[in-house]
Design a protein around this motif. Structure first.
Motif, PDB file in Angstrom:
ATOM      1  N   SER A 132       0.898  13.063  -2.964  1.00 48.87           N
ATOM      2  CA  SER A 132       2.005  12.121  -3.070  1.00 48.87           C
ATOM      3  C   SER A 132       2.948  12.218  -1.879  1.00 48.87           C
ATOM      4  O   SER A 132       3.575  11.225  -1.496  1.00 48.87           O
ATOM      5  N   THR A 133       3.041  13.399  -1.282  1.00 50.05           N
ATOM      6  CA  THR A 133       3.868  13.539  -0.082  1.00 50.05           C
ATOM      7  C   THR A 133       3.384  12.611   1.020  1.00 50.05           C
ATOM      8  O   THR A 133       4.181  11.970   1.723  1.00 50.05           O
ATOM      9  N   LEU A 134       2.077  12.502   1.164  1.00 49.46           N
ATOM     10  CA  LEU A 134       1.512  11.612   2.173  1.00 49.46           C
ATOM     11  C   LEU A 134       1.628  10.147   1.757  1.00 49.46           C
ATOM     12  O   LEU A 134       2.060   9.295   2.546  1.00 49.46           O
ATOM     13  N   MET A 135       1.263   9.836   0.525  1.00 46.04           N
ATOM     14  CA  MET A 135       1.289   8.447   0.070  1.00 46.04           C
ATOM     15  C   MET A 135       2.694   7.869   0.075  1.00 46.04           C
ATOM     16  O   MET A 135       2.902   6.696   0.430  1.00 46.04           O
ATOM     17  N   ASN A 136       3.672   8.662  -0.302  1.00 49.95           N
ATOM     18  CA  ASN A 136       5.029   8.147  -0.478  1.00 49.95           C
ATOM     19  C   ASN A 136       5.802   7.984   0.830  1.00 49.95           C
ATOM     20  O   ASN A 136       6.952   7.535   0.816  1.00 49.95           O
ATOM     21  N   ARG A 137       5.195   8.321   1.943  1.00 54.23           N
ATOM     22  CA  ARG A 137       5.881   8.105   3.222  1.00 54.23           C
ATOM     23  C   ARG A 137       6.141   6.620   3.482  1.00 54.23           C
ATOM     24  O   ARG A 137       7.116   6.270   4.143  1.00 54.23           O
ATOM     25  N   VAL A 138       5.255   5.768   2.994  1.00 48.75           N
ATOM     26  CA  VAL A 138       5.390   4.334   3.225  1.00 48.75           C
ATOM     27  C   VAL A 138       5.437   3.612   1.885  1.00 48.75           C
ATOM     28  O   VAL A 138       4.597   3.846   1.005  1.00 48.75           O
ATOM     29  N   ASN A 139       6.426   2.740   1.744  1.00 53.03           N
ATOM     30  CA  ASN A 139       6.569   1.914   0.549  1.00 53.03           C
ATOM     31  C   ASN A 139       6.519   0.450   0.973  1.00 53.03           C
ATOM     32  O   ASN A 139       7.235   0.040   1.893  1.00 53.03           O
ATOM     33  N   PHE A 140       5.670  -0.319   0.311  1.00 57.76           N
ATOM     34  CA  PHE A 140       5.556  -1.748   0.609  1.00 57.76           C
ATOM     35  C   PHE A 140       5.511  -2.510  -0.698  1.00 57.76           C
ATOM     36  O   PHE A 140       4.667  -2.235  -1.563  1.00 57.76           O
ATOM     37  N   GLN A 141       6.424  -3.443  -0.851  1.00 57.73           N
ATOM     38  CA  GLN A 141       6.456  -4.258  -2.057  1.00 57.73           C
ATOM     39  C   GLN A 141       6.780  -5.699  -1.706  1.00 57.73           C
ATOM     40  O   GLN A 141       7.567  -5.970  -0.788  1.00 57.73           O
ATOM     41  N   LEU A 142       6.162  -6.605  -2.434  1.00 58.67           N
ATOM     42  CA  LEU A 142       6.481  -8.022  -2.379  1.00 58.67           C
ATOM     43  C   LEU A 142       7.035  -8.429  -3.740  1.00 58.67           C
ATOM     44  O   LEU A 142       6.591  -7.904  -4.773  1.00 58.67           O
ATOM     45  N   ALA A 143       7.996  -9.322  -3.736  1.00 64.96           N
ATOM     46  CA  ALA A 143       8.592  -9.758  -4.995  1.00 64.96           C
ATOM     47  C   ALA A 143       7.501 -10.249  -5.937  1.00 64.96           C
ATOM     48  O   ALA A 143       6.665 -11.071  -5.572  1.00 64.96           O
ATOM     49  N   ASP A 144       7.533  -9.726  -7.170  1.00 64.56           N
ATOM     50  CA  ASP A 144       6.420  -9.973  -8.074  1.00 64.56           C
ATOM     51  C   ASP A 144       6.897  -9.824  -9.512  1.00 64.56           C
ATOM     52  O   ASP A 144       7.486  -8.806  -9.873  1.00 64.56           O
ATOM     53  N   LYS A 145       6.641 -10.809 -10.323  1.00 61.01           N
ATOM     54  CA  LYS A 145       6.992 -10.755 -11.741  1.00 61.01           C
ATOM     55  C   LYS A 145       5.756 -10.857 -12.625  1.00 61.01           C
ATOM     56  O   LYS A 145       5.846 -11.189 -13.800  1.00 61.01           O
ATOM     57  N   SER A 146       4.598 -10.538 -12.061  1.00 53.59           N
ATOM     58  CA  SER A 146       3.356 -10.690 -12.810  1.00 53.59           C
ATOM     59  C   SER A 146       3.212  -9.612 -13.872  1.00 53.59           C
ATOM     60  O   SER A 146       3.775  -8.519 -13.761  1.00 53.59           O
ATOM     61  N   ALA A 147       2.447  -9.927 -14.894  1.00 49.05           N
ATOM     62  CA  ALA A 147       2.139  -8.945 -15.939  1.00 49.05           C
ATOM     63  C   ALA A 147       1.187  -7.895 -15.389  1.00 49.05           C
ATOM     64  O   ALA A 147       0.439  -8.144 -14.431  1.00 49.05           O
ATOM     65  N   ASP A 148       1.215  -6.729 -15.997  1.00 46.95           N
ATOM     66  CA  ASP A 148       0.351  -5.636 -15.544  1.00 46.95           C
ATOM     67  C   ASP A 148      -1.021  -5.792 -16.180  1.00 46.95           C
ATOM     68  O   ASP A 148      -1.315  -5.217 -17.228  1.00 46.95           O
ATOM     69  N   ILE A 149      -1.873  -6.565 -15.545  1.00 48.00           N
ATOM     70  CA  ILE A 149      -3.224  -6.805 -16.061  1.00 48.00           C
ATOM     71  C   ILE A 149      -4.217  -5.971 -15.266  1.00 48.00           C
ATOM     72  O   ILE A 149      -3.917  -5.504 -14.165  1.00 48.00           O
ATOM     73  N   PRO A 150      -5.438  -5.766 -15.783  1.00 50.48           N
ATOM     74  CA  PRO A 150      -6.429  -4.957 -15.070  1.00 50.48           C
ATOM     75  C   PRO A 150      -6.733  -5.484 -13.674  1.00 50.48           C
ATOM     76  O   PRO A 150      -6.650  -6.687 -13.400  1.00 50.48           O
ATOM     77  N   THR A 151      -7.123  -4.569 -12.811  1.00 49.54           N
ATOM     78  CA  THR A 151      -7.359  -4.905 -11.399  1.00 49.54           C
ATOM     79  C   THR A 151      -8.489  -5.906 -11.230  1.00 49.54           C
ATOM     80  O   THR A 151      -8.401  -6.827 -10.408  1.00 49.54           O
ATOM     81  N   ASP A 152      -9.562  -5.768 -12.001  1.00 50.34           N
ATOM     82  CA  ASP A 152     -10.670  -6.706 -11.865  1.00 50.34           C
ATOM     83  C   ASP A 152     -10.266  -8.111 -12.319  1.00 50.34           C
ATOM     84  O   ASP A 152     -10.719  -9.109 -11.752  1.00 50.34           O
ATOM     85  N   GLU A 153      -9.385  -8.191 -13.307  1.00 51.69           N
ATOM     86  CA  GLU A 153      -8.903  -9.497 -13.750  1.00 51.69           C
ATOM     87  C   GLU A 153      -7.985 -10.114 -12.699  1.00 51.69           C
ATOM     88  O   GLU A 153      -8.012 -11.335 -12.479  1.00 51.69           O
ATOM     89  N   ARG A 154      -7.161  -9.287 -12.061  1.00 46.23           N
ATOM     90  CA  ARG A 154      -6.337  -9.782 -10.960  1.00 46.23           C
ATOM     91  C   ARG A 154      -7.222 -10.364  -9.855  1.00 46.23           C
ATOM     92  O   ARG A 154      -6.964 -11.454  -9.331  1.00 46.23           O
TER      93      ARG A 154
END
Length: 792
Positions: free
Chosen positions: A319-341
């Motif tokens: 997590s120390t490595l992963m959390n160095r960079v944060n990227f987000q786009l405005a999103d109000k979508s429901a948390d559905i499975p990745t394959d369905e997305r």
């Protein structure tokens, strides 16, 4: 100060981002095939996890398990035919040049042999771990990969009992750890066995055997028996071993034949490890090493009580490595499975969360396939491969693929992941010197379009796609980049400069005067593409001075001369290379305004070819830019033409196109091609589809997303939101890294920058541009400054 500013940024945008889905790939069903499984990796050990509650499969890789052996494969006949090949090319006799070159320049199957090598041998899977858990129906199923923790987990209910499995590959612990728990005592029964693919008749184990080992362990051990002289020297070569160490909490563990059986346990913990007798220091096999003995020591370190401590250490490290960079786009979508997305996007939807997930998944995969405790770089499949003979040998391809693996490494603030690649390329210099002298009578060192774990440097496979000594030149640009983003002068002096200097010698000796009066590469090609011979109309590929070669050399020599100046070394030699640069063929436009790919305006055999090599100077190079408007327009026309004729049909090619459009500052084309990548070239586990799987498309797409949001193409200059798509109208990006050792945090809304801060690691001056407005600053080393002067 940076932390305070970042906290303020988070608070200000809390309402927009607080409810966004977590950085997880998740599914409502187990994987039924390898391309649906989820990856874990620590740089050395990789695994693909199916999370099947009836018959679990964990496919395991150890990065150094390669067929083949070390030897210099350069063709000993090359030098004596080199001048003749060049003269034929200069006379326009490409077919005759190819016919002469092929038997005399293609790599050979043994040291100083005359028999040509068809291909070198492949990276191999280590083993499959099978766990038979019963055939009862299950409900309430979920499996997921948490990109932040690096843990693959699954839960399900069977007969009222909840079962949970967790898998991770630990870098601190240098092992793969698995734990299966039941919500009720004595409810867990499991049978473990091991195998390798492609040889089910031989007890499911090719070149190996499986046995009970030390009571609670299963051992798979063997030695690769290389056959077929067309692939190199025959014989028994690399030794390997894989093992699992099983601990039951409650119940009973016993062995039967080559299986371990656990009955009536409350939980089962087991560890997976592998070893070979590969010697990275010499890129060879060490016959004195016993992988089984080494494996016994490694896997014997852990017991059933070690899992919790290993998991805590792994999560902290990862997590120390992963959390160095944060990227987000405005999103109000429901948390559905990745394959369905993904299916919704393939049907035409836009999913901002899937876009950010793909970006961070790329960083996750690089952490998992290129870092200590591993020593080798990410190959064509990173580290994940379920074959004995993988597609394209899962090799290290240097005509774009290995380079693309690392396009996002520095900007994504993962410099640790670059070190295995740099060390590996540096180790190849030994054989590269022999090849440079043997093939071209040149000083310095060289490799060609592909290599393996043994560092082969000859011209591989066919003249059609192997003739690429500029692969070396391109790889060395990453040495410069590692310095440029981190400004470690010791690295520049001790590692980057010696390798760059030695290859600059090769370039100076290799270039030859063309009939047009230029200094050119010959023989050469434009990677994997062909043109129509003006006389015969037949496809030909061999040429001299192709556009990509000239652009790569110009980019490299510019960096080498800069390095020599920084270090105050070899001034006279650097000056001589300035003269070389002045005599390279320029990048030119054809009659229709497109960039010419070859030294002459040939008709293309395949107008929609996957490689767009002649745009190297646009990306990853920097010679085509705002100060060359005619070439920028030529690059745009080139892309339009390629795409109109079916270009971008492979995942990595589409990823490259994203980067091209980012440099052209065309945000809508960036968006269009990210969407096209999802629609045509992404599997349900978000692996890139070449087809088949190649990991470079994952890595290249993240680089393209970054380029759309921030560019630092030259010293002391950063541009913000240069190619922001309308669909990405609100978002934030923090921790991204730029040339000069700067870290950037920024947010935007309504397609306009709302805040931005820059933290300096060097104290150097910098000019930041946004929307045509620039500000020049010189923050002190370690200082964070707000870029208020350019926010409009």
């Amino acid at each position: 100060m940076k932390k305070i500013l970042l906290v303020a940024l988070l608070v200000a945008t809390h309402s927009t981002y607080a409810q966004q889905p977590a950085l997880k790939l998740w599914y409502r069903q187990p994987a039924t095939k390898w391309m649906e499984a989820l990856p874990v990796g620590n740089g050395r050990l990789g695994a693909m996890v199916y999370s099947d509650p009836q018959h679990e499969i964990i496919q395991v890789n150890e990065e150094s398990l390669w067929a083949g052996v070390k030897y210099n494969d350069a063709n000993p006949n090359s030098l004596r035919t080199l001048d003749s090949v060049r003269q034929l090319l200069f006379q326009g006799k490409s077919a005759e040049a190819s016919a002469l070159a092929r038997p005399n320049m293609i790599a050979v199957n043994a040291e100083n042999s005359s028999q040509l090598l068809q291909a070198f041998r492949s990276y191999q899977t280590l083993m499959n771990v099978h766990i038979l858990l019963g055939n009862k129906p299950f409900t309430n199923y979920r499996r997921e990969l948490d990109l932040t923790t690096g843990v693959v987990s699954s839960t399900t209910t069977i007969d009222g009992v909840t079962f949970r499995q967790e898998v991770f590959s630990s870098a601190p612990g240098n092992t793969i750890a698995v734990k299966i728990t039941a919500s009720k005592p004595a409810a867990l029964n499991a049978t473990f066995y091991l195998d390798r693919p492609d040889d089910r008749k031989n007890n499911g184990c090719k070149d190996c055997s499986v046995s009970i080992w030390q009571q609670n362990k299963l051992l798979l051990s063997g030695q690769i028996d290389d056959k077929n002289p067309n692939l190199g020297p025959e014989g028994k070569h690399m030794k390997f071993a894989g093992a699992i160490s099983v601990f039951n909490d409650g119940g009973q563990l016993k062995s039967s034949a080559d299986s371990l059986i656990v009955s009536k346990a409350s939980s089962i913990t087991f560890y997976i490890d592998g070893a070979t007798n590969y010697d990275f220091a010499n890129l060879s096999i060490n016959d004195a090493v016993d992988p089984v003995k080494n494996l016994s020591t490694a896997i014997g370190k852990y017991n059933k009580n070690s899992f919790g401590q290993l998991k805590a250490a792994e999560i902290k490290d990862h997590s120390t490595l992963m959390n160095r960079v944060n990227f987000q786009l405005a999103d109000k979508s429901a948390d559905i499975p990745t394959d369905e997305r993904l299916e919704k996007v393939k049907a035409g939807a836009y999913d901002p969360h899937l876009t950010t997930l793909l970006f961070q998944y790329s960083r996750y995969l690089l952490i998992g396939s290129s870092r200590a405790p591993g020593v080798l770089p990410a190959n064509l499949q990173g580290i994940w491969n379920d074959h004995i003979n993988a597609p394209w040998q899962a090799d290290f391809h240097t005509n774009i693929n290995l380079q693309m693996n690392y396009w996002q490494a520095e900007t994504g603030d993962l410099p640790e992941t670059v070190l295995p690649m740099i060390s590996f390329i540096d180790h190849i210099r030994e054989q590269g010197r022999i090849t440079a002298k043997k093939m071209y009578g040149a000083r310095g060192w060289v490799m060609h379009h592909a290599t393996d774990a043994f560092g082969k440097t000859g011209l591989q496979n066919e003249m059609f796609y192997g003739t690429f000594p500029m692969g070396t030149t391109w790889m060395l640009l990453h040495f410069w980049d590692h310095y440029d983003y981190n400004r470690n002068i010791k690295f520049l002096a001790d590692t980057a400069y010696p390798a760059m200097y030695e290859h600059a010698l090769f370039i100076k000796d290799f270039l030859v005067r063309s009939p047009e009066g230029y200094l050119v590469t010959a023989p050469a090609y434009s990677p994997e593409n062909s043109y129509k011979d003006p006389v015969t109309g037949k496809p030909e590929s061999l040429t001299y001075g192709p556009t990509m070669d000239n652009q790569i050399i110009r980019e490299f020599l510019t960096r080498y001369i800069a390095a020599a100046g920084i270090l105050h070394k070899d001034a006279a030699f650097a000056d001589s290379l300035r003269q070389v640069m002045a005599q390279l063929p320029p990048t030119r436009l054809g009659k229709d305004g497109r960039i010419l790919e070859w030294v002459k305006e040939y008709e293309e055999t395949e107008p929609g070819h996957r490689h767009v090599s002649h745009l190297f100077a646009l990306y990853p190079g920097s010679q085509i830019n705002d100060s060359t408007p005619a070439l920028l327009e030529g690059a745009r026309k080139t892309l339009e033409y390629r795409l109109a004729h079916g270009g971008g049909h492979t995942g990595w090619s589409r990823a490259w196109i994203i980067n091209f459009y980012a440099r052209l500052k065309d945000g809508e084309k960036v968006y269009e091609n990210v969407q096209a990548l999802f629609k045509k070239s992404i599997y349900t586990n978000l692996f890139d589809d070449h087809p088949p799987f190649q990991i470079d498309g994952n890595f290249g797409s993240a680089a393209g997303i970054t380029e759309a949001l921030v560019q630092s193409t030259r010293d002391g200059h950063i541009e913000l939101l240069p190619a922001l798509p309308a669909a990405w109208s609100e978002g934030r990006l923090s921790g991204i890294k730029t040339r000069g050792g700067f870290h950037l945090d920024m947010s935007w809304k309504g397609h306009k920058l709302t805040s931005a801060t820059l933290t300096s690691a060097t104290g150097e001056p910098v000019t930041v541009t946004y929307n045509g407005k620039s500000i020049t600053l010189q923050p002190a080393k370690g200082q964070t400054v707000a870029l208020k002067g350019i926010i409009q």
